[in-house]
Design an enzyme around this catalytic site. Structure first.
Site, PDB file in Angstrom:
ATOM      1  N   CYS A 155      43.713  33.060  35.940  1.00  0.00           N
ATOM      2  CA  CYS A 155      43.790  31.967  36.914  1.00  0.00           C
ATOM      3  C   CYS A 155      45.208  31.388  36.983  1.00  0.00           C
ATOM      4  O   CYS A 155      45.675  30.777  36.021  1.00  0.00           O
ATOM      5  CB  CYS A 155      42.778  30.886  36.508  1.00  0.00           C
ATOM      6  SG  CYS A 155      42.937  29.335  37.393  1.00  0.00           S
ATOM      7  N   CYS A 192      45.423  27.541  36.617  1.00  0.00           N
ATOM      8  CA  CYS A 192      45.151  27.152  35.220  1.00  0.00           C
ATOM      9  C   CYS A 192      46.422  27.210  34.397  1.00  0.00           C
ATOM     10  O   CYS A 192      46.637  26.376  33.509  1.00  0.00           O
ATOM     11  CB  CYS A 192      44.106  28.071  34.597  1.00  0.00           C
ATOM     12  SG  CYS A 192      42.507  28.045  35.408  1.00  0.00           S
TER      13      CYS A 192
END
Length: 166
Positions: A90, A93
């Site tokens: 991600c 993230c």
């Protein structure tokens, strides 16, 4: 590589021990001579032997290993906990994680941060209804008191943490 692993395990076992009277004693063995550790530095008795001193490190961020670890370190925590549900793949993230860690560290132990990889702990992600990453939960006394999904700037993160701390 094996030496690093052994050193890491040794240091983890030393750091995890409780210090007597709030201070860590110096590590000693037959080959090491005793010295005094102080906040200003190390006082060493003249000797050809080496002296090693440790200091206590307050870790405000930790990775969740499994369900019981989550229960113990997050749900049963007396300190408010920010839980970062993330994934290795991600992109957002990877931006939010370090930013959030920095903001939690600025709180000086008033709040701690748990990191949960959703690929490793899908059961926790399902239990806490995580449908997208990054998802961040604020947990106080075992209850979810706040939540957000996506990236936030530092001002928004600071407001989120202040609300959790109360």
């Amino acid at each position: 590589m094996a030496q690093r692993l052994l050193l890491r395990r040794f240091l983890a076992s030393v750091i995890s021990r409780k210090p007597p009277q709030g201070q860590w004693p110096p590590l000693t063995s037959g080959a090491l001579q005793t010295a005094q550790c102080s906040p200003r530095g190390l006082t060493v008795t003249p000797s050809p032997a080496r002296t090693i001193c440790t200091t206590r490190v307050l870790s405000t961020t930790f990775n969740i290993q499994d369900g019981p670890d989550f229960q113990d370190r997050v749900v049963n925590s007396e300190t408010p906990v920010v839980v970062d549900f993330h994934a290795q793949w991600c992109g957002p993230c990877k931006i939010l994680g370090p930013r959030l860690e920095k903001m939690v560290a600025k709180q000086h132990g008033k709040v701690v941060m748990a990191k949960v990889d959703i690929d490793d702990h899908t059961d926790l992600a399902i239990e806490y209804e995580v449908s997208a990453v990054p998802t961040v939960l604020a947990i106080k006394n075992g209850d979810v008191v706040d939540k957000f999904v996506g990236i936030k700037d530092e001002d928004q993160l600071e407001a989120f943490l202040k609300k959790l701390i109360g």
